[in-house]
Scaffold this motif. Structure first.
Motif, PDB file in Angstrom:
ATOM      1  N   VAL A 156       4.403  28.683  60.338  1.00 16.61           N
ATOM      2  CA  VAL A 156       3.695  27.400  60.294  1.00 16.61           C
ATOM      3  C   VAL A 156       2.277  27.604  59.773  1.00 16.61           C
ATOM      4  CG1 VAL A 156       2.926  25.415  61.632  1.00 16.61           C
ATOM      5  CG2 VAL A 156       5.089  26.532  62.193  1.00 16.61           C
ATOM      6  N   LYS A 157       1.623  28.653  60.243  1.00 10.09           N
ATOM      7  CA  LYS A 157       0.264  28.947  59.772  1.00 10.09           C
ATOM      8  C   LYS A 157       0.259  29.177  58.268  1.00 10.09           C
ATOM      9  CE  LYS A 157      -1.242  31.000  64.156  1.00 10.09           C
ATOM     10  NZ  LYS A 157      -1.661  32.245  64.859  1.00 10.09           N
TER      11      LYS A 157
ATOM     12  N   SER B  21      -1.278  27.265  53.032  1.00 13.47           N
ATOM     13  CA  SER B  21      -0.929  27.061  51.632  1.00 13.47           C
ATOM     14  C   SER B  21      -1.241  25.638  51.174  1.00 13.47           C
ATOM     15  CB  SER B  21       0.559  27.354  51.408  1.00 13.47           C
ATOM     16  OG  SER B  21       0.864  28.711  51.651  1.00 13.47           O
ATOM     17  N   ALA B  22      -1.195  24.706  52.123  1.00 11.64           N
ATOM     18  CA  ALA B  22      -1.439  23.288  51.808  1.00 11.64           C
ATOM     19  C   ALA B  22      -2.847  22.844  52.188  1.00 11.64           C
ATOM     20  CB  ALA B  22      -0.408  22.419  52.524  1.00 11.64           C
ATOM     21  N   GLY B  23      -3.733  23.811  52.534  1.00  9.49           N
ATOM     22  CA  GLY B  23      -5.112  23.467  52.866  1.00  9.49           C
ATOM     23  C   GLY B  23      -5.323  23.006  54.289  1.00  9.49           C
ATOM     24  N   SER B  24      -4.373  23.307  55.164  1.00  4.92           N
ATOM     25  CA  SER B  24      -4.460  22.902  56.564  1.00  4.92           C
ATOM     26  C   SER B  24      -4.493  24.164  57.430  1.00  4.92           C
ATOM     27  CB  SER B  24      -3.255  22.021  56.921  1.00  4.92           C
ATOM     28  OG  SER B  24      -3.274  21.632  58.272  1.00  4.92           O
ATOM     29  N   GLU B  25      -4.632  23.979  58.733  1.00  5.71           N
ATOM     30  CA  GLU B  25      -4.581  25.071  59.710  1.00  5.71           C
ATOM     31  C   GLU B  25      -3.808  24.580  60.923  1.00  5.71           C
ATOM     32  OE1 GLU B  25      -5.592  28.168  59.610  1.00  5.71           O
ATOM     33  OE2 GLU B  25      -7.011  28.275  57.929  1.00  5.71           O
TER      34      GLU B  25
ATOM     35  N   THR C 258      -4.784  21.019  64.434  1.00  5.52           N
ATOM     36  CA  THR C 258      -5.260  20.388  63.201  1.00  5.52           C
ATOM     37  C   THR C 258      -4.195  20.390  62.105  1.00  5.52           C
ATOM     38  OG1 THR C 258      -6.225  22.510  62.520  1.00  5.52           O
ATOM     39  CG2 THR C 258      -7.665  20.955  63.669  1.00  5.52           C
ATOM     40  N   LEU C 259      -3.004  20.835  62.434  1.00  9.20           N
ATOM     41  CA  LEU C 259      -1.918  20.913  61.465  1.00  9.20           C
ATOM     42  C   LEU C 259      -1.610  19.550  60.859  1.00  9.20           C
ATOM     43  CD1 LEU C 259       0.534  22.538  60.236  1.00  9.20           C
ATOM     44  CD2 LEU C 259       1.832  21.747  62.229  1.00  9.20           C
ATOM     45  N   ASP C 260      -1.534  19.507  59.534  1.00  7.82           N
ATOM     46  CA  ASP C 260      -1.035  18.326  58.841  1.00  7.82           C
ATOM     47  C   ASP C 260       0.483  18.331  58.992  1.00  7.82           C
ATOM     48  OD1 ASP C 260      -0.199  16.332  57.149  1.00  7.82           O
ATOM     49  OD2 ASP C 260      -1.262  17.082  55.377  1.00  7.82           O
ATOM     50  N   PRO C 261       1.062  17.365  59.697  1.00  3.04           N
ATOM     51  CA  PRO C 261       2.518  17.382  59.910  1.00  3.04           C
ATOM     52  C   PRO C 261       3.322  17.480  58.626  1.00  3.04           C
ATOM     53  CG  PRO C 261       1.478  15.715  61.295  1.00  3.04           C
ATOM     54  CD  PRO C 261       0.430  16.208  60.343  1.00  3.04           C
ATOM     55  N   GLN C 262       2.760  16.987  57.517  1.00  3.56           N
ATOM     56  CA  GLN C 262       3.504  17.001  56.264  1.00  3.56           C
ATOM     57  C   GLN C 262       3.805  18.423  55.805  1.00  3.56           C
ATOM     58  OE1 GLN C 262       4.681  14.065  54.575  1.00  3.56           O
ATOM     59  NE2 GLN C 262       5.933  15.722  53.740  1.00  3.56           N
TER      60      GLN C 262
ATOM     61  N   PRO D 113      -3.140  32.439  51.685  1.00  2.00           N
ATOM     62  CA  PRO D 113      -2.656  31.904  52.959  1.00  2.00           C
ATOM     63  C   PRO D 113      -2.250  32.963  53.965  1.00  2.00           C
ATOM     64  CG  PRO D 113      -0.970  31.674  51.285  1.00  2.00           C
ATOM     65  CD  PRO D 113      -2.172  32.228  50.594  1.00  2.00           C
ATOM     66  N   ASN D 114      -2.064  34.222  53.523  1.00  4.42           N
ATOM     67  CA  ASN D 114      -1.675  35.263  54.465  1.00  4.42           C
ATOM     68  C   ASN D 114      -2.847  35.608  55.370  1.00  4.42           C
ATOM     69  OD1 ASN D 114       0.050  37.227  55.674  1.00  4.42           O
ATOM     70  ND2 ASN D 114       0.965  37.668  53.691  1.00  4.42           N
ATOM     71  N   PHE D 115      -2.587  36.369  56.426  1.00  2.00           N
ATOM     72  CA  PHE D 115      -3.601  36.620  57.441  1.00  2.00           C
ATOM     73  C   PHE D 115      -3.222  37.865  58.229  1.00  2.00           C
ATOM     74  CE2 PHE D 115      -0.344  33.709  58.811  1.00  2.00           C
ATOM     75  CZ  PHE D 115       0.110  34.253  60.006  1.00  2.00           C
ATOM     76  N   TYR D 116      -4.205  38.448  58.882  1.00  4.94           N
ATOM     77  CA  TYR D 116      -3.936  39.581  59.756  1.00  4.94           C
ATOM     78  C   TYR D 116      -3.356  39.087  61.076  1.00  4.94           C
ATOM     79  CZ  TYR D 116      -6.589  42.812  56.808  1.00  4.94           C
ATOM     80  OH  TYR D 116      -7.023  43.605  55.772  1.00  4.94           O
ATOM     81  N   LYS D 117      -2.229  39.660  61.462  1.00  4.09           N
ATOM     82  CA  LYS D 117      -1.624  39.379  62.761  1.00  4.09           C
ATOM     83  C   LYS D 117      -1.786  40.629  63.627  1.00  4.09           C
ATOM     84  CE  LYS D 117       1.181  37.715  65.995  1.00  4.09           C
ATOM     85  NZ  LYS D 117       1.074  38.834  66.965  1.00  4.09           N
ATOM     86  N   PRO D 118      -2.541  40.524  64.721  1.00  6.65           N
ATOM     87  CA  PRO D 118      -2.675  41.694  65.585  1.00  6.65           C
ATOM     88  C   PRO D 118      -1.353  42.011  66.276  1.00  6.65           C
ATOM     89  CG  PRO D 118      -3.638  39.763  66.633  1.00  6.65           C
ATOM     90  CD  PRO D 118      -3.256  39.349  65.235  1.00  6.65           C
ATOM     91  N   SER D 119      -0.981  43.265  66.259  1.00  7.82           N
ATOM     92  CA  SER D 119       0.229  43.649  66.992  1.00  7.82           C
ATOM     93  C   SER D 119       0.002  43.449  68.478  1.00  7.82           C
ATOM     94  CB  SER D 119       0.587  45.103  66.697  1.00  7.82           C
ATOM     95  OG  SER D 119      -0.478  45.970  67.051  1.00  7.82           O
TER      96      SER D 119
END
Length: 436
Positions: free
Chosen positions: A211-212, A217-221, A230-234, A311-317
């Motif tokens: 989802v993140k 990718s669509a300019g939302s979070e 704050t997610l844009d449901p679209q 749009p990618n991000f660090y995910k802490p293990s």
């Protein structure tokens, strides 16, 4: 990182644990005027973590090495499986007896950190060495470093190169492909195999990372700085609709097969058993486990990215944190430093808790890593993560259970994508509001 089965079992337990913590009335500890000093006297501190027997053996060996270097410090270990860990931690926290050093997960960091149960590591004199700012930010709440990331990963497409070769399909160029290209190559795999395999399994809807990624990718979070959704449901509806279209065309497994694959976990899922050639089932750090389970040549491909967007991000293990109630915070911080920054600990733990966030330790280990772990590191170096997403707010630790429920409703045709996305946002926000 945890397997899918373990994560789902832990959703309920973790939510209960977070609720229990909310009732403890923890208040933030006062700011320390001076950094705590190490004692010359005998000191005993506690260390707790979740994990299986292999992790316990490695951690115990690291503890013994630490005690050899600091003979006046005794470390008392305790651990549990994921499902029981959070209830146990909530109970000790409520009693004011949280172990000095705790293994922490991103889903529950805000539940503990924002309520004063964790120390500000900066105030303890801890320094996260050779760790990128965006990785460090995964352990921060309102700029306070409540947790130090042990390892980090990035989101990935997994591709079974053996199946691509078997059916005469070229691996895509992941530097330039689009989601439409992903759908096309998945369909090609299904068609050229004569239906022996399906091109792709799930690409999103079972974990918050998907989802993140689509939101960014669509300019939302997914979450904003104030802890709101704050997610844009679209953007969520678009992710679901894209997969519905792939299912209808035959390029993706149907809903029942996806649920079965997810329930089987990484070792028994569709990618591991050769039923599909592509899928987005998690992070690069899972490459070794998937390769061992499948016996196949599994490659890591970058997810399609809109031009000019990262749009990618660090995910802490996972993280190490220090309890605010610790009577020996200097010694606790010293243990965290040893576990994260020493070559001695690295020789013992290696990548069991993920690819080290400390780049110097990562480089130190690299030549001794397995081929698949090396490939995971190389892939991570190719990815350009964007800014770290906001830490999951207090009350939202059950986000993945909620997401999975709506995903199944959409895939089974019970709910239209946009209606489900709007309901997901409303329900998740309600959980956050109820926890305040």
């Amino acid at each position: 990182m945890r397997g899918n089965n373990t994560r789902r079992v832990g959703i309920v337990a973790g939510s209960v644990a977070a609720a229990a913590l909310a009732l403890t009335g923890c208040s933030a500890s006062p700011a320390a005027e001076e950094k705590p000093e190490l004692s010359d006297e005998p000191v005993t501190i506690g260390l707790t973590w979740w994990g299986g027997d292999a992790r316990a053996e490695q951690t115990q060996a690291a503890i013994e090495a630490f005690q050899d270097e600091h003979p006046n410090i005794t470390v008392e270990p305790q651990y549990a499986d994921w499902a029981g860990y959070w209830d146990q931690l909530a109970t000790t926290t409520a009693a004011g007896d949280m172990p000095d050093v705790v293994q922490m997960d991103e889903l529950y960091l805000a539940s503990y950190g924002a309520r004063g149960a964790l120390s500000d590591l900066d105030q303890l004199g801890f320094e996260a060495q050779n760790t990128e700012e965006d990785a460090l930010a995964t352990g921060q709440i309102d700029g306070v470093q409540y947790a130090a990331p042990i390892g980090v990963g990035v989101y990935t497409v997994f591709a079974n190169a053996d199946l691509f070769e078997k059916y005469g399909v070229e691996l895509p160029d992941d530097e330039s492909w689009t989601w439409d290209d992903y759908a096309a190559v998945s369909q090609e795999l299904t068609d050229k195999s004569g239906g022996e395999i399906t091109g792709s399994t799930l690409i999103g809807g079972w974990d918050a990372g998907s989802v993140k990624y689509w939101a960014r990718s669509a300019g939302s979070e997914l979450f904003g700085e104030g802890g709101e959704v704050t997610l844009d449901p679209q953007s969520l509806a678009d992710m679901w609709q894209f997969q519905l279209d792939m299912i209808a065309d035959g390029g993706m497994q149907d809903a029942a097969a996806i649920v079965e694959s997810q329930a089987a976990g990484i070792a028994g899922g569709a990618l591991a058993t050769g039923k599909v050639a592509l899928g987005v089932i998690g992070y690069n750090t899972q490459l070794t486990a998937l390769t061992e389970a499948s016996g196949a040549d599994i490659r890591l491909l970058k997810l399609p990215e809109p031009e000019g967007v990262d749009p990618n991000f660090y995910k802490p293990s996972m993280f190490w944190s220090v309890a605010s109630t610790s009577e020996h915070p200097a010694e606790a911080a010293l243990l965290v430093d040893f576990l994260l920054n020493s070559e001695t600990a690295a020789d013992i733990i290696k990548t069991e808790r993920g690819i080290p966030a400390n780049s110097a330790i990562r480089d130190y280990l690299l030549s001794d890593l397995s081929e698949t772990d090396q490939a995971a590191v190389e892939y991570q170096d190719r990815v350009t993560p964007g800014a770290s997403p906001v830490v999951t707010p207090n009350g939202a630790s059950g986000v993945e259970g909620i997401l999975q429920r709506y995903t199944q409703e959409v895939f089974s045709g019970q709910t239209e994508p946009l209606a489900a996305a709007e309901a997901f946002v409303a329900e998740l926000q309600g959980e956050i509001d109820a926890a305040q």
